[in-house]
Structure formats: structure tokens, C-alpha cells
Design a protein around this motif. Structure first.
Motif, PDB file in Angstrom:
ATOM      1  N   ILE A  25       9.147  22.905 -37.553  1.00 22.24           N
ATOM      2  CA  ILE A  25       9.498  23.854 -36.472  1.00 22.24           C
ATOM      3  C   ILE A  25      10.103  25.032 -36.836  1.00 22.24           C
ATOM      4  O   ILE A  25      10.235  26.197 -36.533  1.00 22.24           O
ATOM      5  CB  ILE A  25      10.155  23.300 -35.354  1.00 22.24           C
ATOM      6  N   LEU A  29       7.697  27.670 -36.940  1.00 20.28           N
ATOM      7  CA  LEU A  29       7.627  28.501 -35.845  1.00 20.28           C
ATOM      8  C   LEU A  29       8.072  29.872 -35.762  1.00 20.28           C
ATOM      9  O   LEU A  29       7.363  30.834 -35.451  1.00 20.28           O
ATOM     10  CB  LEU A  29       8.675  27.785 -34.822  1.00 20.28           C
ATOM     11  N   VAL A  33       5.491  33.085 -34.692  1.00 16.96           N
ATOM     12  CA  VAL A  33       5.901  33.810 -33.500  1.00 16.96           C
ATOM     13  C   VAL A  33       6.528  35.076 -33.876  1.00 16.96           C
ATOM     14  O   VAL A  33       7.317  34.953 -34.798  1.00 16.96           O
ATOM     15  CB  VAL A  33       6.447  33.088 -32.367  1.00 16.96           C
ATOM     16  N   TYR A  38      10.843  33.994 -30.702  1.00 19.53           N
ATOM     17  CA  TYR A  38      11.721  32.949 -31.351  1.00 19.53           C
ATOM     18  C   TYR A  38      12.993  33.023 -30.598  1.00 19.53           C
ATOM     19  O   TYR A  38      13.505  31.844 -30.291  1.00 19.53           O
ATOM     20  CB  TYR A  38      11.636  33.104 -32.845  1.00 19.53           C
ATOM     21  N   TRP A  41      12.890  31.457 -27.291  1.00 19.67           N
ATOM     22  CA  TRP A  41      12.872  30.004 -27.340  1.00 19.67           C
ATOM     23  C   TRP A  41      14.302  29.403 -27.487  1.00 19.67           C
ATOM     24  O   TRP A  41      14.591  28.423 -27.134  1.00 19.67           O
ATOM     25  CB  TRP A  41      11.685  29.702 -28.347  1.00 19.67           C
ATOM     26  N   VAL A 154       5.055  18.872 -31.492  1.00 19.60           N
ATOM     27  CA  VAL A 154       4.401  19.511 -32.882  1.00 19.60           C
ATOM     28  C   VAL A 154       2.981  19.885 -32.745  1.00 19.60           C
ATOM     29  O   VAL A 154       2.305  20.765 -32.820  1.00 19.60           O
ATOM     30  CB  VAL A 154       4.826  19.012 -34.068  1.00 19.60           C
ATOM     31  N   ILE A 157       2.145  22.533 -30.075  1.00 17.93           N
ATOM     32  CA  ILE A 157       2.360  23.884 -30.625  1.00 17.93           C
ATOM     33  C   ILE A 157       1.054  24.123 -31.456  1.00 17.93           C
ATOM     34  O   ILE A 157       0.614  25.440 -31.556  1.00 17.93           O
ATOM     35  CB  ILE A 157       3.813  23.969 -31.607  1.00 17.93           C
ATOM     36  N   TRP A 161      -1.538  27.291 -31.268  1.00 20.91           N
ATOM     37  CA  TRP A 161      -1.826  28.318 -32.205  1.00 20.91           C
ATOM     38  C   TRP A 161      -2.945  28.480 -32.637  1.00 20.91           C
ATOM     39  O   TRP A 161      -3.352  29.409 -33.054  1.00 20.91           O
ATOM     40  CB  TRP A 161      -1.045  27.868 -33.353  1.00 20.91           C
ATOM     41  N   ILE A 166       0.130  31.391 -29.021  1.00 20.80           N
ATOM     42  CA  ILE A 166       1.297  30.992 -29.180  1.00 20.80           C
ATOM     43  C   ILE A 166       2.280  31.896 -29.175  1.00 20.80           C
ATOM     44  O   ILE A 166       2.128  33.101 -29.462  1.00 20.80           O
ATOM     45  CB  ILE A 166       1.271  30.062 -30.811  1.00 20.80           C
ATOM     46  N   VAL A 171       5.381  27.781 -26.422  1.00 19.66           N
ATOM     47  CA  VAL A 171       6.307  26.734 -27.162  1.00 19.66           C
ATOM     48  C   VAL A 171       7.220  25.907 -26.110  1.00 19.66           C
ATOM     49  O   VAL A 171       7.583  24.622 -26.417  1.00 19.66           O
ATOM     50  CB  VAL A 171       7.337  27.562 -28.124  1.00 19.66           C
ATOM     51  N   SER A 174       5.116  23.331 -24.677  1.00 20.94           N
ATOM     52  CA  SER A 174       4.757  22.190 -25.730  1.00 20.94           C
ATOM     53  C   SER A 174       6.112  21.223 -25.682  1.00 20.94           C
ATOM     54  O   SER A 174       5.986  19.953 -25.831  1.00 20.94           O
ATOM     55  CB  SER A 174       4.695  22.640 -27.177  1.00 20.94           C
ATOM     56  N   ASP A 175       7.327  21.656 -25.265  1.00 24.99           N
ATOM     57  CA  ASP A 175       8.524  20.954 -25.543  1.00 24.99           C
ATOM     58  C   ASP A 175       8.707  19.988 -24.156  1.00 24.99           C
ATOM     59  O   ASP A 175       8.831  18.852 -24.317  1.00 24.99           O
ATOM     60  CB  ASP A 175       9.671  21.747 -25.445  1.00 24.99           C
TER      61      ASP A 175
END
Length: 463
Positions: A25, A29, A33, A38, A41, A154, A157, A161, A166, A171, A174-175
Motif C-alpha cells: 500500500i 498506492l 493515485v 493520497y 486517504w 489489497v 484496491i 485499479w 481508483i 481506497v 476498500s478499507d
């Protein structure tokens, strides 16, 4: 002995997966992005650090009061009543946070706060399962939950992507999806607690009160711990743009790799130390401190390959590379505090001490942040303050534990400060191969000087 080795091995394996995922990540990541996305995030991650306060110490109290117990001997109905009360509390908390989000004008921050409300509900319920598993030494099940959470994070994500959608928002999704799956799995591992229905009567409220009384100080201590660096990060977020906040957060994330691994050992060690007598605890303290010091100091060498990788892989972050040299040693002090001093203070039920130490550091952090970020507008001073504050907290914790266990501490503190100063000199003034080999030589000298104590420490741990 076999059980200890097994649990340590499982915990290490699980957290190696977590570290591997975090590495992916951290490196991938920012590559896929934009720097701004980022940054958003990282703001979401920053806020999620504080959602644990909304279980009001109930989960921490369970962990403290039942640490070392066997899962099969727990009163499942008693825990079921607490689970349902916690469920309602977190549901209300989620609704309130989402309602607050709806009052915001900025669409991005509105999205972050709605996600934060959902995260609050998912995380605090899941942590009840996790703390019960940790307290009862069911490390295997805890490890599986951790792996599933991060692995699916992951995978989601990667899926976003591949679909070419993405960004910071996906993100975050995804979390949350990873947390949902790990929550379901936690419920399966603790199904006896989920299914053994008990009416919420006076005995349940009494148990909740006892757990909150026991755990609230630890919860507040953990909150204060997060605020030590959090206050500085908040100052950076408010006084500089989201892009710079994301870049600084990336540098801090790199240091946190080691903290994740060290925390894994602390999870295993706590229930084991609860079962030991004071003499064995004292010997184990000596052994862990000596080995931990050498391992943490030796790993400072990794700064050199890490900064080369970041420069080559993420050139868009090269303008803040000087901060990785400052923030990298944070894990040395954070790791010692997390694995050794916090663990021992919990074992001896010194949550008040942890809270006092962290509270003092938070007050200093708030004043320092106001001075460096708001008055001076000096980013260098603000970033360096993170390291100073974490180091100060570590040394205060060390002094208290050393006095509690009647151990010497001055030589240890001086040697650690000296080695970190050597690291800074090599990193800022020599850098490159010269800095690496200079630090390697000094670590070698440190190892020779401490060889007798390190050998003694290894024998204690083996026996």
C-alpha cells in the motif's frame, strides 16, 4: 514453552503479512493515485485513529480484566449482553457522525466523515472480538482476522485499479469492505458470545461498569498516545495543504512498518507475562530490553536502502525526502514503548501511569505544535517535534518501569541517544555509502560492548 513459541510464530507470521500488505500500500498506492488523492486517504486514516474512544474503554477493560483467562471458561451470556449494548452504542455513534457529515459543505470531507461513521461502527464491534481473542490467548484466530482484513483490502484496491476507478474514495471503500469481512469472521470465531442470548439486566450493567472503569484509563491513555503525534499532524494539515500532509504521512508510514511488527509481539507477551511471577517478569524485562535495543538500533541501517527505493520509485515525493531521515527513528522509541514499557505497565495494572505519561506528552505536543506550526510556520520544526515527543515519552516510561522493577536505566538511555545521534550525523552529513558504513561500524562497536548482556538475554528467553 511450545505454546509460547507457537503463539509468537503465529503472531509474527500474521504481522509479516500485515507488514507486506502495508508495504504494498505504501509503495503502490502513491504510485497509482495522485498526491492529492493520497493525501485525502491519509486524512481518513488519521481520523480513524481516534474512533476507538467511542467504545468508552469497554473493550480495553475486557482485555485487562480477562487477560490470561481461557476462552472456554468465559461466561458467554455475560459477554453477549455487553456485546449487544456495545452494538447499540456504536450504531448511535455512527448515526451521529453521519448526521454531522451532512452539515459539511466540502463534498470530499463529507465523504470522509460518512466513511468515518461507518468505520466507527465496524471497528469498535470488531475490536471486542479481537480483544477477547487476545486476552484468552487465541492468537491463531486473531491472526486470521488480521490477515483477512488486510488481504481483502489489497484485493479490493487491485479490483478498483483494474476497473480504472481508483482514487481516494475507492481506497476508503476498500478499507471498509475489508473491515466488514473481518468483522463477520470475528463473529464466527466468537459465535458462542454472539449466540448465547442473555437479557440485559443489572448484572450486565454492573459488568459493563467494571470494564469501563478498568479500561477507560487505558483507552484514554491510548487516545493521548495517538494525540502526541496527532496534534503535530493536525497542525500540519491545518497550516499546509493536503498534498504536503499526504507526503509527510507517507514518510511516517514507512517508520510504522516496524511498529506493526513490534506490536504483534506485545499482543502475545501480555497474557504470558500475566501468568509469570515477579522474578520471571524482572528477568524477562532485562532480556527483552537488551535484545530489543540491539535489533532496533541495527535496523537503522535500513534507512539507506529505503530512501534510495523511495527516490527511484516515487520521484514526486522527492521534495520531502529530508523528512524521512527525521521520522525514520520514530519506530525505535515507539517500538520500545509499545512492546516493553506499555506492556509491563499493563501487567502491573498501572493504566493511570500510562495515562499520566501520555497526557503530559499531549500537553507538551499541543504547545509545541502551536509554536512550530501556527506561530513560526516552520515545517522542519514541526516534523522534528514528532521524534522528540515520542522519544521523551519513551524515556519517561523507561524510567518508571526501571524503578518499578529495580533496574538500572541511565546507561541504556545514554547509549540509545548516542546511537540515534550517530544515525543523524551519518544521514545528514555523510549520507550514501559513507554514512551507511560509518553507522555499521558504530553498531558493530555497540554490539561488541553489549555482547555479554545480549548473550545473557538470549539464554533467559530460551529458558
Amino acid at each position: 514453552m511450545k505454546e509460547r513459541i507457537k503463539n509468537v510464530s503465529i503472531s509474527i507470521a500474521a504481522n509479516m503479512v500485515t507488514i507486506f500488505v502495508s508495504l504494498i500500500i505504501t509503495l503502490i498506492l502513491p504510485k497509482i493515485v495522485t498526491v492529492e488523492q493520497y493525501g485525502y486517504w491519509q486524512i481518513y486514516l488519521f481520523y480513524t485513529t481516534y474512533v476507538g474512544v467511542l467504545h468508552f474503554g469497554l473493550n480495553d477493560g475486557i482485555y485487562l480484566r480477562y487477560g490470561g483467562e481461557e476462552y472456554k471458561k468465559l461466561d458467554y451470556k455475560k459477554f453477549n449482553g455487553q456485546f449487544r449494548v456495545l452494538f447499540m452504542i456504536e450504531l448511535i455513534a455512527m448515526i451521529v457522525i453521519i448526521f454531522f457529515a451532512c452539515t459539511l459543505n466540502d463534498i470530499t470531507y463529507k465523504y470522509i466523515w460518512v466513511s468515518l461513521g461507518i468505520c466507527t461502527f465496524l471497528s469498535n464491534i470488531r475490536y471486542m472480538y479481537i480483544y477477547i481473542l487476545q486476552a484468552t490467548n487465541r492468537i491463531k484466530e486473531f491472526a486470521i482476522i488480521t490477515i483477512i482484513d488486510r488481504a481483502f483490502f489489497v484485493l479490493f484496491i487491485f479490483a478498483f485499479w483494474m476497473l480504472n476507478i481508483i482514487d481516494g474514495k475507492t481506497v476508503i471503500v476498500s478499507d471498509l469492505l475489508g473491515r466488514v469481512l473481518s468483522l463477520i469472521l470475528g463473529g464466527f470465531f466468537c459465535k458462542e458470545i454472539v449466540l448465547e442470548y442473555k437479557k440485559i439486566d443489572q448484572s450486565i450493567w454492573h459488568e459493563i461498569r467494571e470494564n469501563i472503569i478498568s479500561g477507560s484509563q487505558l483507552m484514554l491513555a491510548n487516545l493521548a498516545s495517538s494525540c502526541i503525534i496527532g496534534a503535530v499532524r493536525y497542525g500540519i494539515q491545518r497550516n499546509w495543504d493536503v498534498t504536503l500532509f499526504g507526503k509527510i504521512s507517507l514518510m511516517l508510514s514507512i517508520s510504522n512498518f516496524f511498529v506493526i511488527f513490534i506490536n504483534a509481539l506485545g499482543i502475545v507477551i501480555y497474557p504470558l507475562l500475566r501468568r509469570e511471577d515477579d522474578n520471571n517478569r524482572s528477568d524477562l524485562y532485562f532480556a527483552m530490553e537488551k535484545i530489543l535495543d540491539f535489533v532496533l538500533i541495527f535496523s537503522l541501517l535500513l534507512y539507506y536502502p529505503v530512501q534510495i527505493i523511495i527516490r527511484l520509485w516515487l520521484p514526486q515525493y522527492s521534495d520531502v525526502m529530508q523528512y524521512i531521515c527525521i521520522l525514520y527513528p520514530v519506530y525505535v522509541f515507539e517500538g520500545k514503548m509499545a512492546l516493553l514499557y506499555n506492556t509491563y505497565l499493563k501487567v502491573y495494572r498501572k493504566e493511570k501511569v500510562i495515562f499520566k505519561i501520555n497526557s503530559i506528552c499531549v500537553c507538551i505536543s499541543a504547545l509545541y505544535t502551536y509554536f512550530s506550526a501556527y506561530m513560526l510556520k516552520n515545517l522542519n520544526a514541526a516534523v522534528f517535534g514528532m521524534l522528540l515527543l515520542i522519544a521523551f515519552r519513551c524515556f519517561v516510561g523507561q524510567v518508571y518501569c526501571a524503578k518499578l522493577l529495580n533496574k538500572h536505566y541511565i546507561a541504556n538511555i545514554v547509549s540509545l541517544i548516542f546511537m540515534v545521534c550517530v544515525y543523524f550525523f551519518d544521514g545528514f552529513y555523510l549520507n550514501g555509502p559513507k554514512g551507511f558504513f560509518s553507522l555499521l561500524v558504530m553498531i558493530g562497536i555497540y554490539g561488541v560492548i553489549n555482547a555479554f548482556n545480549i548473550k545473557k538475554a538470549i539464554k533467559i528467553l530460551i529458558n
